[in-house]
Write a protein that holds these residues in place. Structure first.
Motif, PDB file in Angstrom:
ATOM      1  N   ASN A 183       0.153   7.350  -6.646  1.00  0.00           N
ATOM      2  CA  ASN A 183       0.011   7.893  -5.297  1.00  0.00           C
ATOM      3  C   ASN A 183      -0.958   7.062  -4.453  1.00  0.00           C
ATOM      4  N   VAL A 184      -1.968   6.455  -5.059  1.00  0.00           N
ATOM      5  CA  VAL A 184      -2.907   5.623  -4.302  1.00  0.00           C
ATOM      6  C   VAL A 184      -2.271   4.276  -4.000  1.00  0.00           C
ATOM      7  N   ALA A 185      -1.574   3.687  -4.981  1.00  0.00           N
ATOM      8  CA  ALA A 185      -0.937   2.396  -4.777  1.00  0.00           C
ATOM      9  C   ALA A 185       0.061   2.436  -3.640  1.00  0.00           C
ATOM     10  N   VAL A 186       0.780   3.544  -3.488  1.00  0.00           N
ATOM     11  CA  VAL A 186       1.749   3.695  -2.412  1.00  0.00           C
ATOM     12  C   VAL A 186       1.032   3.704  -1.059  1.00  0.00           C
ATOM     13  N   GLN A 187      -0.111   4.355  -0.987  1.00  0.00           N
ATOM     14  CA  GLN A 187      -0.827   4.502   0.271  1.00  0.00           C
ATOM     15  C   GLN A 187      -1.512   3.207   0.712  1.00  0.00           C
ATOM     16  N   ILE A 188      -2.144   2.502  -0.250  1.00  0.00           N
ATOM     17  CA  ILE A 188      -2.923   1.309   0.152  1.00  0.00           C
ATOM     18  C   ILE A 188      -2.333   0.008  -0.341  1.00  0.00           C
ATOM     19  N   GLY A 189      -1.406   0.050  -1.260  1.00  0.00           N
ATOM     20  CA  GLY A 189      -0.791  -1.161  -1.802  1.00  0.00           C
ATOM     21  C   GLY A 189      -1.540  -1.666  -3.007  1.00  0.00           C
TER      22      GLY A 189
END
Length: 51
Positions: free
Chosen positions: A41-47
């Motif tokens: 979920n974090v990788a999707v938001q910030i890359g």
């Protein structure tokens, strides 16, 4: 510590010339652990790969 009267080390009994001939091991820095991957979920938001 060298006893300059006798010319030998008080701790090991060697001369300064014998001590100078002993290689000193190189200290290697400890490897740094890899950073854990980001939660999905974090990788999707910030890359991925962002600091």
């Amino acid at each position: 510590m060298i006893d300059w009267d006798s010319g030998v080390c008080l701790g090991c009994g060697r001369t300064p010339e014998e001590i100078d001939g002993v290689p000193v091991p190189e200290v290697q820095p400890a490897p740094q652990p890899a950073a854990p991957p980001l939660p999905d979920n974090v990788a999707v938001q910030i890359g991925e790969g962002s600091e």
